[in-house]
Design an enzyme around this catalytic site. Structure first.
Site, short mmCIF file in Angstrom:
data_model
loop_
_atom_site.label_atom_id
_atom_site.label_comp_id
_atom_site.label_asym_id
_atom_site.label_seq_id
_atom_site.Cartn_x
_atom_site.Cartn_y
_atom_site.Cartn_z
N MET A 192 0.89 -1.27 0.15
CA MET A 192 0.15 -0.35 -0.14
C MET A 192 0.71 0.43 0.02
SD MET A 192 -3.37 -0.63 1.76
CE MET A 192 -2.75 -0.48 3.45
N GLY A 193 2.44 1.27 -0.43
CA GLY A 193 3.33 2.76 -0.88
C GLY A 193 3.62 2.43 0.56
N GLY B 179 11.41 -3.45 5.91
CA GLY B 179 10.74 -4.33 5.59
C GLY B 179 9.46 -4.48 4.19
N HIS B 180 9.02 -3.62 3.44
CA HIS B 180 9.27 -4.28 1.63
C HIS B 180 10.09 -4.37 1.16
CE1 HIS B 180 5.70 -0.94 3.38
NE2 HIS B 180 4.89 -2.24 2.91
N GLN C 224 -10.92 -2.78 2.65
CA GLN C 224 -10.00 -3.55 3.76
C GLN C 224 -9.93 -2.39 4.60
OE1 GLN C 224 -6.62 -4.20 2.09
NE2 GLN C 224 -4.87 -3.61 3.96
N LYS D 227 5.64 -11.66 7.64
CA LYS D 227 4.73 -12.21 8.40
C LYS D 227 4.28 -11.71 9.63
CE LYS D 227 7.02 -16.68 10.00
NZ LYS D 227 8.92 -17.93 10.23
N SER E 42 4.10 1.28 8.34
CA SER E 42 3.65 2.48 7.62
C SER E 42 3.65 3.45 8.94
CB SER E 42 3.18 2.18 6.24
OG SER E 42 3.95 1.77 5.52
#
Length: 274
Positions: A28-29, A34-35, A59, A146, A184
């Site tokens: 989601m940008g 982590g991304h 969501q 995870k 985020s």
């Protein structure tokens, strides 16, 4: 790196890839380390990597932070380029959803406990967008963190029960130097709130210490975690097996300890796989 904004363009791009393996990282940008770890793993393990950047409205529940959710398009594109991404998919909501959407519901039990209980309908929206994106990209492998353990389980279940061919790759939680799980939403935290946010990972470390020392009683472990978390507004502390059945006793190599809490107005989640 190719930038694509419509499903039609993405389908054409996908058709141009014939014999190569494709890795897919849905986001989601507001990309963080982590991304980036997911993207780098995909780049290592596949010939081509596609990243989607889409803040999915289905969501989010009424009153949640859809409008305020951090958006950093230029920075995200630069990160993807530097990480070796081949294609970034950035659709509009109008391009993804129509007025006549078929309903996709999360499982009656595992989709409506824990995160699903506190955010009813959230996983319906998650599975809806993930199914669309998997159908559009048809990846060899798709990468999920995870940290969103219940989401990961439900996506794996969807892929299995709907007979999709993509391999879902679980990826380890990435933390900041002080132990805070990357999110985020961490940008919402003030300096003081960040100190309280660290209590989530601290409570999990304490639980792990007791398990290493031989404790298996889930109630005792959760009670001590709750004491550590007392300065926050705890939504849940729970211990489940890898199929998200609640456990009374910890099962080594088959347990996940999960916590969700508000720090100020920011909702944070964290977990530890035992």
């Amino acid at each position: 790196m190719i930038q694509i904004t419509t499903p039609q363009e993405l389908r054409q791009y996908r058709k141009s890839i014939h014999y190569e393996t494709i890795g897919f990282v849905p986001t989601m940008g507001a990309l963080h380390e982590g991304h980036i770890s997911l993207i780098k793993q995909s780049v290592r393990e596949n010939d081509k990597t596609i990243v989607s950047i889409f803040v999915n409205p289905t969501q989010f529940l009424p009153g949640e932070d859809l409008d305020a959710y951090p958006r950093k398009t230029e920075a995200d594109l630069k990160i993807c380029q530097l990480a070796g991404v081949d294609c970034v998919f950035m659709p509009t909501t109008k391009a993804i959803y129509t007025k006549e959407e078929p309903a996709l519901k999360a499982p009656k039990t595992t989709g409506y406990i824990l995160e699903g209980y506190h955010r009813p309908g959230h996983f319906d929206g998650v599975l809806q967008i993930v199914l669309k994106l998997l159908n559009l990209t048809r990846p060899t492998r798709a990468y999920f963190g995870k940290k969103d353990a219940q989401q990961l389980f439900l996506i794996q279940n969807m892929v299995q029960t709907l007979y999709l061919t993509t391999e879902i790759v679980p990826c380890e939680i990435v933390r900041e130097h002080d132990g805070l799980a990357l999110s985020s939403r961490n940008v919402y935290l003030s300096d003081e709130e960040r100190k309280h946010a660290l209590l989530l990972s601290r409570s999990l470390k304490r639980a792990a210490k007791h398990i290493i020392e031989g404790e298996r009683d889930a109630t005792k472990i959760k009670t001590e975690m709750m004491e550590i978390l007392s300065p926050t507004k705890v939504e849940y502390v729970e211990i489940v097996d890898r199929n998200f059945h609640l456990l009374h006793e910890v099962e080594i190599n088959n347990s996940i300890i999960l916590v969700a809490a508000y720090v100020g107005s920011t909702r944070l989640i964290d977990n530890m796989w035992i």
